[in-house]
Design an enzyme around this catalytic site. Structure first.
Site, mmCIF file in Angstrom:
data_model
loop_
_atom_site.group_PDB
_atom_site.id
_atom_site.type_symbol
_atom_site.label_atom_id
_atom_site.label_comp_id
_atom_site.label_asym_id
_atom_site.label_seq_id
_atom_site.Cartn_x
_atom_site.Cartn_y
_atom_site.Cartn_z
ATOM 1 C CG ASP A 56 40.591 41.256 67.684
ATOM 2 O OD1 ASP A 56 39.591 40.745 68.217
ATOM 3 O OD2 ASP A 56 41.518 40.582 67.195
ATOM 4 C CE1 TYR A 114 46.042 37.653 72.495
ATOM 5 C CE2 TYR A 114 46.913 38.639 74.487
ATOM 6 C CZ TYR A 114 47.040 37.754 73.439
ATOM 7 O OH TYR A 114 48.174 36.978 73.334
ATOM 8 C CG HIS A 122 44.207 33.331 72.110
ATOM 9 N ND1 HIS A 122 44.748 32.594 71.078
ATOM 10 C CD2 HIS A 122 44.426 34.632 71.792
ATOM 11 C CE1 HIS A 122 45.257 33.412 70.168
ATOM 12 N NE2 HIS A 122 45.074 34.664 70.574
ATOM 13 C CD GLU A 140 39.179 37.334 67.353
ATOM 14 O OE1 GLU A 140 38.572 38.384 67.629
ATOM 15 O OE2 GLU A 140 40.395 37.290 67.093
ATOM 16 C CG ASP A 192 41.935 38.910 63.948
ATOM 17 O OD1 ASP A 192 42.171 39.573 62.931
ATOM 18 O OD2 ASP A 192 42.586 39.006 65.005
ATOM 19 C CE LYS A 203 46.360 39.296 64.869
ATOM 20 N NZ LYS A 203 45.590 38.129 65.282
ATOM 21 C CB THR A 216 41.873 33.623 69.504
ATOM 22 O OG1 THR A 216 42.406 34.431 68.474
ATOM 23 C CG2 THR A 216 41.821 32.184 69.051
HETATM 24 CA CA CA Z 1 42.334 38.412 67.177
#
Ligand code: CA
Length: 427
Positions: free
Chosen positions: A131, A133, A138, A206, A238, A258, A354
């Protein structure tokens, strides 16, 4: 020219206005038929098409495919093939279902299935999940809330696409419920943690990309080649438990806040189908290191929306964002992921992080939309939400639009259920 993208093409299968699935889309998925048989397929309008049967009927005879590639219950073997083969298959499907060839198709009854009569299944065996970022807004918002507004963006953020390794086993498809997770939380003004159901359950809006056969261990993928290794994309939620996350994430990053669930949309839309929607991203300043430089338009204009519904109200819009807001693009993400020689495989999934736009109505999580719960959102039934309640359903949708058609992803629809089994007493 990708033949399947011909914007003038019409299918003999009727496509409702504003459908996510015109003949220019041709996504790939896996579904269960009424007789419980699981098959690989595609979709045009509201009709799912059994590709395994099409292959058996010899419709793909001039394409270099293993005889059983579409007889499998997952797409992984198909993902291992080259982009040129994925393209040939999509072009061939466009030809078979083109209006001009209607009279030649004699297998409607066996091959076509109304989407109401099928059940979508997990389309790939996911190997590894990362994942990123990559939305600057965000990262800035979270930095403001979790740390310090003056130093919201950490010093590394503008120099590399930051990411963490997630968990593949708990990735689920649309329609699968999520149980509220339990975990440790540090209450305000306390120095020792408590244990119980998360009080701050959240979504993260996402998109994710799915890789084809990647690099050997020790090798790297350049930004100029990265898109040859990317099969397609899906919408990605997520799920996040903010209280668990906040207490656990220092110093090694996200873990139990998560990995209880991440949801994906069931049809994988190819990068080829998204080709007409390329746009420029934000100018990257400071300049990146050479291995992250790229040429051409690498962002994609995909409109995103999150809605909430419950037993008391119909889907109600929470936020609208756009995939084009990402600071780091997919080619940079994949180049960075492999710059140390880390190998990626067919069926790995890499989520964007995100996706928040610059104005508060376009933020991609409840954490940001309610600013850590300080600005509750009013629901149609008069109740408030700071975070998500049991029995709320979250709907995530995505589509790209041009003159006469749109390429969509369908939706992820996920209901939140109470804690499944409380094996430990809360305190
Ligand atoms: Ca995430």
């Amino acid at each position: 020219m990708i033949k399947a993208n011909d914007s003038n093409r019409k299918s003999w299968i009727s496509v409702p206005k504003d459908s996510d699935f015109p003949i220019q889309n041709i996504p790939f998925g896996v579904f269960k038929k009424q007789n419980n048989q699981v098959c690989i397929g595609t979709r045009i309008g509201d009709v799912a098409i059994d590709l395994g049967l099409l292959q058996k009927l010899n419709y793909f005879k001039n394409i270099p495919l293993n005889r059983d590639v579409f007889q499998k219950k997952k797409l992984n073997d198909f993902l291992k093939l080259k982009k040129t083969v994925w393209r040939q298959v999509r072009d061939r499907i466009a030809e078979i279902f083109d209006d001009k060839h209607h009279s030649e198709f004699n297998h409607k009854k066996e091959v076509l299935h109304a989407v109401e009569e099928i059940e979508m299944m997990m389309p790939i065996k996911i190997g590894d999940y990362t994942d990123f970022y990559s939305s600057r807004q965000h990262a800035y918002n979270v930095g403001c809330m979790f740390r310090d507004p003056k130093n919201a963006l950490l010093p590394n953020w503008l120099h590399m696409p930051v990411a963490y390794h997630g968990r593949a086993s708990s990735i689920i498809i649309s329609g699968t419920d999520v149980y509220r997770p339990m975990g440790q939380q540090l209450m305000e003004n306390s120095s020792t943690p408590t244990f119980g159901p998360t009080r701050l359950l959240d979504f993260e809006l996402e998109m994710a990309f799915i890789t084809g056969q990647g690099n050997e261990l020790g090798e790297q993928i350049k930004t100029s080649e990265a898109e040859n290794y990317i099969f397609g994309m899906c919408v990605f939620n997520d799920w996040s438990a903010r209280d668990i996350q906040k207490w656990e994430y220092v110093p090694l990053g996200p873990f139990l806040g998560k990995n209880f669930a991440s949801s994906i949309s069931p049809w994988i839309v190819t990068l080829d189908a998204l080709e007409p929607f390329r746009v420029n991203g934000e100018k990257q300043d400071p300049a990146t290191l050479p291995y992250l430089r790229f040429e051409g338009q690498k962002n994609i204009d995909i409109e995103l929306e999150v809605q909430i519904s419950s037993d008391n109200f119909a889907p109600h819009s929470l936020t609208k964002s756009n995939y084009k807001h990402l600071y780091w693009n997919m080619a940079q993400q994949l180049a960075h992921h492999t710059i140390n020689g880390c190998n990626v495989n067919a069926g790995d999934i890499m989520a964007s992080g995100t996706i928040s736009g610059s104005n508060p109505e376009t933020y991609g999580s409840m954490l940001e939309l309610t600013w850590k719960g300080t600005k509750p959102i009013k629901m149609p039934d008069g109740t408030d939400r700071k975070f998500l309640n049991d029995y709320d359903t979250i709907h995530m949708k995505a589509h790209a639009k041009c003159g006469n058609y749109r390429i969509g992803f369908g939706e992820i629809r996920t209901k939140i259920l109470p804690v499944k089994k409380q094996s430990f007493a809360s305190n």
